[in-house]
Write a protein that holds these residues in place. Sequence first.
Motif, mmCIF file in Angstrom:
data_model
loop_
_atom_site.group_PDB
_atom_site.id
_atom_site.type_symbol
_atom_site.label_atom_id
_atom_site.label_comp_id
_atom_site.label_asym_id
_atom_site.label_seq_id
_atom_site.Cartn_x
_atom_site.Cartn_y
_atom_site.Cartn_z
ATOM 1 N N LEU A 101 10.531 11.272 4.515
ATOM 2 C CA LEU A 101 10.266 12.700 4.663
ATOM 3 C C LEU A 101 11.229 13.420 3.734
ATOM 4 C CD1 LEU A 101 9.116 15.275 6.007
ATOM 5 C CD2 LEU A 101 10.868 15.004 7.792
ATOM 6 N N ALA A 102 10.691 14.217 2.820
ATOM 7 C CA ALA A 102 11.511 14.901 1.825
ATOM 8 C C ALA A 102 11.502 16.406 2.076
ATOM 9 C CB ALA A 102 10.988 14.614 0.421
ATOM 10 N N ASP A 103 12.618 17.027 1.792
ATOM 11 C CA ASP A 103 12.653 18.476 1.632
ATOM 12 C C ASP A 103 12.276 18.737 0.179
ATOM 13 O OD1 ASP A 103 13.163 21.127 1.236
ATOM 14 O OD2 ASP A 103 15.299 21.027 1.719
ATOM 15 N N PRO A 104 11.059 19.241 -0.079
ATOM 16 C CA PRO A 104 10.590 19.308 -1.462
ATOM 17 C C PRO A 104 11.296 20.338 -2.330
ATOM 18 C CG PRO A 104 9.023 20.375 -0.014
ATOM 19 C CD PRO A 104 10.050 19.722 0.872
ATOM 20 N N GLY A 105 12.087 21.207 -1.720
ATOM 21 C CA GLY A 105 12.800 22.206 -2.503
ATOM 22 C C GLY A 105 11.982 23.441 -2.794
ATOM 23 N N ILE A 106 10.740 23.470 -2.349
ATOM 24 C CA ILE A 106 9.889 24.659 -2.446
ATOM 25 C C ILE A 106 9.183 24.823 -1.108
ATOM 26 C CG2 ILE A 106 9.555 24.379 -4.939
ATOM 27 C CD1 ILE A 106 6.736 23.325 -4.339
ATOM 28 N N ASP A 107 8.606 25.987 -0.902
ATOM 29 C CA ASP A 107 7.867 26.210 0.333
ATOM 30 C C ASP A 107 6.612 25.335 0.370
ATOM 31 O OD1 ASP A 107 9.671 28.058 1.240
ATOM 32 O OD2 ASP A 107 8.496 29.808 0.585
ATOM 33 N N ILE A 108 6.284 24.860 1.557
ATOM 34 C CA ILE A 108 5.057 24.093 1.757
ATOM 35 C C ILE A 108 3.974 25.079 2.196
ATOM 36 C CG2 ILE A 108 3.953 22.236 3.041
ATOM 37 C CD1 ILE A 108 6.767 21.068 3.510
ATOM 38 N N PRO A 109 2.928 25.257 1.390
ATOM 39 C CA PRO A 109 1.878 26.219 1.767
ATOM 40 C C PRO A 109 1.227 25.849 3.093
ATOM 41 C CG PRO A 109 1.670 25.572 -0.539
ATOM 42 C CD PRO A 109 2.687 24.650 0.083
ATOM 43 N N ALA B 243 0.856 -1.187 0.000
ATOM 44 C CA ALA B 243 0.000 0.000 0.000
ATOM 45 C C ALA B 243 0.887 1.231 0.000
ATOM 46 C CB ALA B 243 -0.924 0.013 1.216
ATOM 47 N N PHE B 244 0.492 2.222 -0.789
ATOM 48 C CA PHE B 244 1.317 3.407 -1.019
ATOM 49 C C PHE B 244 0.475 4.660 -0.854
ATOM 50 C CE2 PHE B 244 2.908 6.415 -4.451
ATOM 51 C CZ PHE B 244 3.994 6.876 -3.731
ATOM 52 N N ASP B 245 1.084 5.676 -0.220
ATOM 53 C CA ASP B 245 0.413 6.972 -0.099
ATOM 54 C C ASP B 245 1.474 8.052 0.010
ATOM 55 O OD1 ASP B 245 -2.279 8.405 0.387
ATOM 56 O OD2 ASP B 245 -1.018 9.173 1.999
ATOM 57 N N ILE B 246 1.128 9.241 -0.494
ATOM 58 C CA ILE B 246 2.007 10.400 -0.334
ATOM 59 C C ILE B 246 1.219 11.568 0.235
ATOM 60 C CG2 ILE B 246 3.625 9.772 -2.163
ATOM 61 C CD1 ILE B 246 2.177 11.730 -4.011
ATOM 62 N N GLU B 247 1.939 12.479 0.886
ATOM 63 C CA GLU B 247 1.431 13.798 1.225
ATOM 64 C C GLU B 247 2.322 14.809 0.518
ATOM 65 O OE1 GLU B 247 -1.345 14.259 2.792
ATOM 66 O OE2 GLU B 247 -1.626 12.179 3.427
ATOM 67 N N THR B 248 1.744 15.936 0.112
ATOM 68 C CA THR B 248 2.409 16.794 -0.855
ATOM 69 C C THR B 248 2.290 18.269 -0.486
ATOM 70 O OG1 THR B 248 0.430 17.020 -2.236
ATOM 71 C CG2 THR B 248 1.841 15.084 -2.630
ATOM 72 N N THR B 249 2.842 19.097 -1.376
ATOM 73 C CA THR B 249 2.744 20.546 -1.191
ATOM 74 C C THR B 249 1.440 21.116 -1.719
ATOM 75 O OG1 THR B 249 3.857 20.967 -3.309
ATOM 76 C CG2 THR B 249 5.252 20.829 -1.330
ATOM 77 N N GLY B 250 0.669 20.320 -2.462
ATOM 78 C CA GLY B 250 -0.575 20.823 -3.027
ATOM 79 C C GLY B 250 -1.224 19.803 -3.930
ATOM 80 N N HIS C 106 -1.197 17.774 6.649
ATOM 81 C CA HIS C 106 -0.268 16.693 7.018
ATOM 82 C C HIS C 106 0.698 17.040 8.141
ATOM 83 C CE1 HIS C 106 2.624 18.901 4.564
ATOM 84 N NE2 HIS C 106 1.943 18.665 3.462
ATOM 85 N N GLY C 107 0.720 18.285 8.571
ATOM 86 C CA GLY C 107 1.509 18.649 9.745
ATOM 87 C C GLY C 107 2.974 18.950 9.501
ATOM 88 N N ILE C 108 3.415 18.957 8.254
ATOM 89 C CA ILE C 108 4.821 19.193 7.949
ATOM 90 C C ILE C 108 4.995 20.613 7.426
ATOM 91 C CG2 ILE C 108 6.850 18.416 6.669
ATOM 92 C CD1 ILE C 108 5.743 16.343 8.619
ATOM 93 N N THR C 109 5.832 21.392 8.108
ATOM 94 C CA THR C 109 6.099 22.759 7.674
ATOM 95 C C THR C 109 7.356 22.802 6.813
ATOM 96 O OG1 THR C 109 7.486 23.237 9.598
ATOM 97 C CG2 THR C 109 5.105 23.649 9.818
#
Length: 236
Positions: A48-56, A12-19, A63-66
Amino acid sequence: MPDSWHQGRLAAFDIETTGLDVDTDRVVTAAVWRIDATSGATSCTEWLADPGIDIPGDASAVHGITTEYAKTHGKPAREAVTEIAAELNYLVERAVPVVVFNAAYDLTLLDRELVRYHQSADFTGGLRVVDPMVLDRQVDRFRKGSRKLGDVCGHYGIALDEQAHGCRADALAAARLAWRLAEAHEDLAAMDIDELHAAQVRWRAEQAASLQAYLRRSTSPEAVVDPNWPIIPASG
Protein backbone atom coordinates in the motif's frame (compact mmCIF):
# COMPACT_ATOMS: atom_id res chain seq x y z
CA MET A 1 10.64 -30.57 -15.36
CA PRO A 2 7.08 -29.39 -16.16
CA ASP A 3 5.76 -30.12 -19.64
CA SER A 4 4.58 -26.54 -20.14
CA TRP A 5 5.21 -23.05 -18.78
CA HIS A 6 1.89 -23.10 -16.92
CA GLN A 7 2.67 -26.31 -15.03
CA GLY A 8 5.71 -25.05 -13.12
CA ARG A 9 6.49 -21.84 -11.28
CA LEU A 10 4.47 -18.75 -12.12
CA ALA A 11 4.02 -15.33 -10.62
CA ALA A 12 1.13 -12.91 -10.98
CA PHE A 13 1.20 -9.13 -10.67
CA ASP A 14 -1.47 -6.45 -10.43
CA ILE A 15 -1.69 -2.82 -9.36
CA GLU A 16 -4.45 -0.40 -8.44
CA THR A 17 -3.80 3.24 -9.16
CA THR A 18 -4.96 6.84 -9.00
CA GLY A 19 -6.24 6.74 -12.58
CA LEU A 20 -5.81 5.50 -16.12
CA ASP A 21 -3.00 7.70 -17.47
CA VAL A 22 0.18 5.63 -17.41
CA ASP A 23 2.38 8.73 -17.65
CA THR A 24 0.90 10.76 -14.80
CA ASP A 25 -1.05 8.46 -12.49
CA ARG A 26 0.47 6.60 -9.55
CA VAL A 27 0.52 3.21 -7.85
CA VAL A 28 -1.74 2.91 -4.80
CA THR A 29 -1.68 -0.84 -4.15
CA ALA A 30 0.19 -3.76 -5.70
CA ALA A 31 0.34 -7.51 -5.26
CA VAL A 32 2.70 -10.21 -6.46
CA TRP A 33 1.79 -13.87 -6.13
CA ARG A 34 4.36 -16.64 -6.29
CA ILE A 35 2.73 -19.86 -7.43
CA ASP A 36 4.14 -23.36 -7.80
CA ALA A 37 1.66 -25.28 -9.93
CA THR A 38 3.49 -28.54 -9.22
CA SER A 39 3.26 -28.43 -5.44
CA GLY A 40 0.30 -26.08 -5.11
CA ALA A 41 2.30 -23.75 -2.86
CA THR A 42 1.39 -20.05 -3.04
CA SER A 43 2.42 -16.85 -1.32
CA CYS A 44 1.47 -13.22 -1.86
CA THR A 45 3.26 -9.96 -1.11
CA GLU A 46 1.20 -6.78 -1.06
CA TRP A 47 1.99 -3.08 -0.95
CA LEU A 48 0.00 0.00 0.00
CA ALA A 49 1.61 3.25 -1.15
CA ASP A 50 1.00 6.87 -0.34
CA PRO A 51 1.09 8.02 -3.97
CA GLY A 52 1.99 11.60 -3.11
CA ILE A 53 -1.06 12.98 -4.91
CA ASP A 54 -4.76 12.93 -4.15
CA ILE A 55 -6.63 9.77 -5.10
CA PRO A 56 -9.71 10.79 -7.13
CA GLY A 57 -13.07 9.64 -5.87
CA ASP A 58 -13.77 7.52 -8.92
CA ALA A 59 -10.52 5.61 -8.38
CA SER A 60 -11.29 5.13 -4.67
CA ALA A 61 -14.69 3.80 -5.65
CA VAL A 62 -12.97 1.03 -7.62
CA HIS A 63 -10.28 -0.10 -5.17
CA GLY A 64 -11.52 1.30 -1.87
CA ILE A 65 -8.42 3.30 -0.93
CA THR A 66 -8.89 6.97 -0.10
CA THR A 67 -6.25 9.69 -0.01
CA GLU A 68 -6.48 9.89 3.79
CA TYR A 69 -6.13 6.13 4.22
CA ALA A 70 -3.13 5.97 1.92
CA LYS A 71 -1.42 8.86 3.71
CA THR A 72 -2.03 7.25 7.10
CA HIS A 73 -1.18 3.64 6.33
CA GLY A 74 0.81 3.60 3.08
CA LYS A 75 4.54 3.48 2.52
CA PRO A 76 6.15 6.43 0.78
CA ALA A 77 5.70 5.89 -2.94
CA ARG A 78 9.43 5.76 -3.68
CA GLU A 79 9.91 2.97 -1.13
CA ALA A 80 6.93 0.94 -2.34
CA VAL A 81 7.84 1.24 -6.02
CA THR A 82 11.43 0.24 -5.32
CA GLU A 83 10.27 -2.86 -3.43
CA ILE A 84 7.86 -3.86 -6.22
CA ALA A 85 10.63 -3.61 -8.81
CA ALA A 86 12.94 -5.63 -6.57
CA GLU A 87 10.35 -8.41 -6.36
CA LEU A 88 10.00 -8.47 -10.15
CA ASN A 89 13.79 -8.54 -10.48
CA TYR A 90 13.87 -11.53 -8.14
CA LEU A 91 11.46 -13.35 -10.44
CA VAL A 92 13.39 -12.39 -13.57
CA GLU A 93 16.62 -13.72 -12.08
CA ARG A 94 14.89 -17.07 -11.51
CA ALA A 95 13.24 -17.15 -14.95
CA VAL A 96 9.74 -17.18 -13.47
CA PRO A 97 7.06 -16.01 -15.94
CA VAL A 98 4.85 -13.22 -14.62
CA VAL A 99 1.12 -13.16 -15.41
CA VAL A 100 -0.22 -9.62 -15.85
CA PHE A 101 -3.68 -8.95 -17.24
CA ASN A 102 -3.40 -5.94 -19.58
CA ALA A 103 0.33 -5.81 -18.98
CA ALA A 104 0.82 -2.74 -21.16
CA TYR A 105 -1.06 -0.72 -18.54
CA ASP A 106 0.36 -2.12 -15.28
CA LEU A 107 3.96 -2.46 -16.39
CA THR A 108 4.06 0.87 -18.24
CA LEU A 109 2.70 2.73 -15.23
CA LEU A 110 5.24 0.99 -12.99
CA ASP A 111 7.99 1.91 -15.46
CA ARG A 112 7.00 5.58 -15.27
CA GLU A 113 6.99 5.43 -11.48
CA LEU A 114 10.52 4.08 -11.50
CA VAL A 115 11.63 6.87 -13.80
CA ARG A 116 9.84 9.39 -11.59
CA TYR A 117 11.86 8.26 -8.58
CA HIS A 118 15.11 7.82 -10.51
CA GLN A 119 15.06 4.07 -10.05
CA SER A 120 16.38 1.57 -12.56
CA ALA A 121 13.83 -0.62 -14.35
CA ASP A 122 16.34 -3.47 -14.72
CA PHE A 123 13.61 -6.10 -14.77
CA THR A 124 12.31 -5.02 -18.18
CA GLY A 125 15.03 -6.75 -20.21
CA GLY A 126 14.50 -10.26 -18.90
CA LEU A 127 10.87 -10.17 -17.84
CA ARG A 128 8.77 -12.84 -19.50
CA VAL A 129 5.11 -11.90 -19.36
CA VAL A 130 1.91 -13.90 -19.84
CA ASP A 131 -0.99 -11.55 -20.58
CA PRO A 132 -4.36 -13.35 -20.49
CA MET A 133 -6.03 -10.39 -22.17
CA VAL A 134 -3.77 -10.73 -25.22
CA LEU A 135 -4.10 -14.53 -25.20
CA ASP A 136 -7.89 -14.46 -24.97
CA ARG A 137 -8.19 -11.99 -27.83
CA GLN A 138 -5.92 -14.20 -29.93
CA VAL A 139 -7.65 -17.52 -29.37
CA ASP A 140 -11.23 -16.16 -29.48
CA ARG A 141 -11.00 -13.16 -31.79
CA PHE A 142 -14.63 -12.76 -32.73
CA ARG A 143 -16.34 -13.22 -29.37
CA LYS A 144 -18.56 -10.25 -28.64
CA GLY A 145 -18.70 -8.44 -25.32
CA SER A 146 -16.33 -6.92 -22.81
CA ARG A 147 -12.76 -8.19 -22.43
CA LYS A 148 -12.28 -6.77 -18.93
CA LEU A 149 -10.83 -9.15 -16.35
CA GLY A 150 -14.12 -9.92 -14.62
CA ASP A 151 -15.91 -10.61 -17.88
CA VAL A 152 -13.14 -12.80 -19.28
CA CYS A 153 -12.98 -14.74 -16.02
CA GLY A 154 -16.73 -15.21 -16.17
CA HIS A 155 -16.48 -16.56 -19.71
CA TYR A 156 -13.96 -19.18 -18.57
CA GLY A 157 -15.79 -20.03 -15.34
CA ILE A 158 -13.28 -18.43 -12.97
CA ALA A 159 -14.85 -16.79 -9.92
CA LEU A 160 -13.72 -13.39 -8.67
CA ASP A 161 -14.26 -13.08 -4.93
CA GLU A 162 -15.71 -10.14 -3.02
CA GLN A 163 -12.34 -8.38 -3.17
CA ALA A 164 -12.52 -8.06 -6.96
CA HIS A 165 -10.83 -4.85 -8.07
CA GLY A 166 -8.35 -5.38 -5.26
CA CYS A 167 -4.94 -6.21 -6.64
CA ARG A 168 -4.56 -9.40 -4.60
CA ALA A 169 -7.76 -10.94 -5.97
CA ASP A 170 -7.23 -9.65 -9.49
CA ALA A 171 -3.67 -10.96 -9.75
CA LEU A 172 -4.70 -14.42 -8.59
CA ALA A 173 -7.65 -14.45 -10.98
CA ALA A 174 -5.29 -13.53 -13.85
CA ALA A 175 -3.02 -16.45 -12.94
CA ARG A 176 -5.96 -18.85 -12.92
CA LEU A 177 -7.08 -17.46 -16.25
CA ALA A 178 -3.63 -17.96 -17.80
CA TRP A 179 -3.62 -21.56 -16.56
CA ARG A 180 -7.12 -22.18 -17.95
CA LEU A 181 -6.18 -20.75 -21.35
CA ALA A 182 -3.09 -22.96 -21.56
CA GLU A 183 -5.10 -26.03 -20.58
CA ALA A 184 -7.71 -25.26 -23.21
CA HIS A 185 -5.34 -24.42 -26.07
CA GLU A 186 -2.55 -26.85 -26.81
CA ASP A 187 -0.80 -24.38 -29.10
CA LEU A 188 -0.31 -21.97 -26.19
CA ALA A 189 0.87 -24.70 -23.84
CA ALA A 190 3.30 -26.07 -26.41
CA MET A 191 5.28 -22.82 -26.68
CA ASP A 192 8.22 -22.23 -24.40
CA ILE A 193 8.00 -18.99 -22.47
CA ASP A 194 10.32 -17.07 -24.78
CA GLU A 195 8.26 -18.11 -27.80
CA LEU A 196 5.04 -17.19 -26.03
CA HIS A 197 6.39 -13.78 -24.99
CA ALA A 198 7.51 -13.00 -28.55
CA ALA A 199 4.18 -14.18 -29.95
CA GLN A 200 2.30 -11.86 -27.63
CA VAL A 201 4.34 -8.91 -28.87
CA ARG A 202 3.11 -9.71 -32.41
CA TRP A 203 -0.45 -10.48 -31.35
CA ARG A 204 -0.79 -7.28 -29.34
CA ALA A 205 0.40 -5.24 -32.32
CA GLU A 206 -2.12 -6.97 -34.60
CA GLN A 207 -4.92 -6.49 -32.06
CA ALA A 208 -4.08 -2.81 -31.66
CA ALA A 209 -4.08 -2.26 -35.42
CA SER A 210 -7.45 -3.99 -35.74
CA LEU A 211 -9.00 -1.97 -32.91
CA GLN A 212 -7.58 1.27 -34.26
CA ALA A 213 -9.02 0.57 -37.71
CA TYR A 214 -12.41 -0.21 -36.17
CA LEU A 215 -12.45 2.98 -34.08
CA ARG A 216 -11.47 5.10 -37.06
CA ARG A 217 -14.28 3.61 -39.12
CA SER A 218 -16.93 3.83 -36.45
CA THR A 219 -16.47 6.58 -33.88
CA SER A 220 -13.14 8.41 -33.97
CA PRO A 221 -11.36 9.06 -37.28
CA GLU A 222 -8.14 10.05 -35.50
CA ALA A 223 -8.05 7.25 -32.92
CA VAL A 224 -4.63 5.85 -32.04
CA VAL A 225 -4.17 2.52 -30.25
CA ASP A 226 -0.59 1.98 -29.14
CA PRO A 227 0.71 -1.39 -30.37
CA ASN A 228 3.60 -1.72 -27.92
CA TRP A 229 3.67 -4.51 -25.33
CA PRO A 230 4.40 -5.26 -22.50
CA ILE A 231 5.75 -1.73 -21.85
CA ILE A 232 4.84 1.34 -23.89
CA PRO A 233 7.95 3.46 -24.52
CA ALA A 234 7.88 6.97 -23.09
CA SER A 235 7.13 9.67 -25.62
CA GLY A 236 9.84 12.22 -26.28
